[in-house]
Design a protein around this motif. Structure first.
Motif, short mmCIF file in Angstrom:
data_model
loop_
_atom_site.label_atom_id
_atom_site.label_comp_id
_atom_site.label_asym_id
_atom_site.label_seq_id
_atom_site.Cartn_x
_atom_site.Cartn_y
_atom_site.Cartn_z
N TYR A 11 0.84 -1.20 0.00
CA TYR A 11 0.00 0.00 0.00
C TYR A 11 0.88 1.25 0.00
CZ TYR A 11 -3.85 -3.08 1.38
OH TYR A 11 -4.79 -4.08 1.42
N PRO A 12 0.35 2.36 -0.54
CA PRO A 12 1.08 3.64 -0.46
C PRO A 12 0.96 4.22 0.95
CG PRO A 12 -1.03 3.97 -1.50
CD PRO A 12 -0.93 2.50 -1.26
N PHE A 13 1.80 5.19 1.25
CA PHE A 13 1.83 5.75 2.61
C PHE A 13 0.50 6.37 3.01
CE2 PHE A 13 2.70 9.40 -0.04
CZ PHE A 13 2.15 10.48 0.64
N PHE A 14 -0.29 6.85 2.03
CA PHE A 14 -1.55 7.50 2.38
C PHE A 14 -2.69 6.50 2.62
CE2 PHE A 14 -0.61 8.03 -2.16
CZ PHE A 14 -1.61 7.28 -2.74
N VAL A 15 -2.39 5.21 2.50
CA VAL A 15 -3.30 4.15 2.96
C VAL A 15 -2.56 3.47 4.12
CG1 VAL A 15 -4.61 2.09 2.35
CG2 VAL A 15 -4.25 3.89 0.64
N SER A 16 -2.67 4.04 5.27
CA SER A 16 -1.86 3.62 6.40
C SER A 16 -2.41 2.35 7.06
CB SER A 16 -1.79 4.73 7.45
OG SER A 16 -3.07 4.92 8.04
N ARG A 17 -1.58 1.73 7.85
CA ARG A 17 -2.01 0.57 8.64
C ARG A 17 -3.20 0.95 9.53
NH1 ARG A 17 0.03 -4.29 10.81
NH2 ARG A 17 1.85 -4.07 9.44
N GLU A 18 -3.15 2.13 10.10
CA GLU A 18 -4.24 2.60 10.96
C GLU A 18 -5.55 2.68 10.19
OE1 GLU A 18 -5.28 6.37 13.95
OE2 GLU A 18 -3.65 6.52 12.49
N HIS A 75 -5.92 8.71 2.99
CA HIS A 75 -5.78 9.98 3.70
C HIS A 75 -5.07 10.92 2.75
CE1 HIS A 75 -4.54 12.43 7.53
NE2 HIS A 75 -5.04 13.17 6.57
N HIS A 76 -5.86 11.70 2.03
CA HIS A 76 -5.29 12.60 1.04
C HIS A 76 -4.45 13.68 1.72
CE1 HIS A 76 -7.53 11.12 -2.46
NE2 HIS A 76 -8.54 10.95 -1.63
N PRO A 77 -3.28 13.99 1.17
CA PRO A 77 -2.42 15.01 1.78
C PRO A 77 -3.11 16.37 1.93
CG PRO A 77 -1.23 13.79 0.09
CD PRO A 77 -2.66 13.37 -0.01
N GLU A 78 -4.09 16.63 1.07
CA GLU A 78 -4.77 17.93 1.11
C GLU A 78 -5.77 18.05 2.26
OE1 GLU A 78 -4.19 16.88 -3.33
OE2 GLU A 78 -4.59 15.84 -1.45
N LEU A 79 -6.10 16.93 2.92
CA LEU A 79 -7.16 16.93 3.92
C LEU A 79 -6.62 16.66 5.33
CD1 LEU A 79 -9.97 14.99 2.05
CD2 LEU A 79 -9.65 17.45 2.23
N PRO A 80 -7.27 17.23 6.35
CA PRO A 80 -6.79 17.06 7.72
C PRO A 80 -7.12 15.71 8.33
CG PRO A 80 -8.79 18.38 7.72
CD PRO A 80 -8.41 18.16 6.28
N GLN A 81 -8.09 14.99 7.76
CA GLN A 81 -8.50 13.70 8.32
C GLN A 81 -8.59 12.65 7.23
OE1 GLN A 81 -12.19 15.20 10.26
NE2 GLN A 81 -11.35 14.32 12.14
#
Length: 291
Positions: A11-18, A75-81
């Motif tokens: 997965y890419p970093f913006f699809v985190s384990r969390e 978790h898109h870099p443009e968004l806070p959540q």
């Protein structure tokens, strides 16, 4: 691109384990519509079509641009959540996008109940590989400092080997599509193929309309088919104020793989295709013919 592995899939970093660990607790609503897909198989094309059908039916005023951040696990870099948190507070009617397979997706998507509807879009894997290759280069050029030399590190030959071995982001293409294909007899699911949508967009709009249980006249159906054609969708994406949307569409043709695959690569790919799909009832069209 920074990557990580979770339960055997990259997965890419913006699809985190969390984010992935939160999926079992995501709550579905009875009127949710889901578009499930492997990357580069037509996700945004179907989103455009679905959004316009819902608008024409008076069920939602939101455009595909409004729903651009709806990939559930991102978790898109443009968004806070993260998206799944934002979706919890989003008004209905939600159109949810996901590149996850059934094992990783929320139970309410993998095993939908009530009126939840899931559209699965699929595309022939040779064209997927080529589209995915170019998309990977575009992402590196736009988001990472080494983008100018990305092509040096990510050659077509290297990417082909990664794709064939299932080591690309979101895992093995064949495993992914087959895991959803097992749901084909469940009436909560609609399966569409990219090649069919391209060949006859009007029929595709009618199919989506009927699946979503809306009634539109023929003039409206033809208008939506024209507005959501690949050419018009590419213009819409290109004009987006969201950076990641501007690199989503490239050619939208069937058979571009012939410009990239060597004869040896094509034979190796065909062998895996037969090994994975033979006897499953799932077939793909490769520029006018089915392998």
């Amino acid at each position: 691109m920074p990557l990580h592995e979770y339960k055997g899939i990259v997965y890419p970093f913006f699809v985190s384990r969390e984010n992935l660990e939160a999926m079992p607790n995501f709550r579905m609503r009875d009127d949710d519509i889901v578009i499930a897909s492997y990357p580069k198989t037509g996700t945004n094309w179907i989103l455009e079509m679905v959004s316009r059908v819902l608008q024409a039916a008076g069920r939602s005023e939101m455009t595909s641009e409004d729903r651009a951040f709806a990939k559930l696990e991102f978790h898109h870099p443009e968004l806070p959540q993260t998206t799944h948190v934002l979706l919890e507070d989003s008004p209905s009617l939600r159109v949810i996008l996901t590149h996850l397979g059934p094992d990783a997706a929320p139970p309410g998507i993998a095993h939908p109940q009530g009126n939840v509807k899931v559209i699965v879009i699929m595309r022939n894997p040779k064209d997927v590989a080529v589209s995915y290759y170019h998309f990977s280069l575009d992402i590196m050029r736009n988001y990472f400092y080494f983008g100018r030399i990305a092509a040096y590190f990510v050659t077509w030959d290297r990417f082909f080997n990664l794709f064939l071995s299932g080591e690309v982001v979101f895992g093995d293409f064949f495993d992914h599509v087959l895991s959803w294909w097992e749901k084909r007899h469940d009436p909560h699911f609609l399966f569409l193929k990219y090649e069919d949508v391209q060949r006859n967009p009007t029929d595709a709009v009618k199919t989506v309309m009927e699946f979503l249980e809306v009634d539109l006249d023929d003039v409206t159906i033809r208008r939506i088919a024209e507005e959501s054609s690949f050419h018009n969708m590419k213009e819409t994406l290109g004009d987006s104020h969201l950076k990641h949307r501007t690199v989503m569409a490239r050619k939208g043709v069937v058979g571009d793989w012939k410009n990239y695959f060597t004869p040896e690569q094509s034979r190796a790919f065909d062998a895996k295709y037969r090994e994975k799909l033979e006897g499953t009832g799932l077939e793909f069209e490769f520029e006018g013919s089915i392998l």
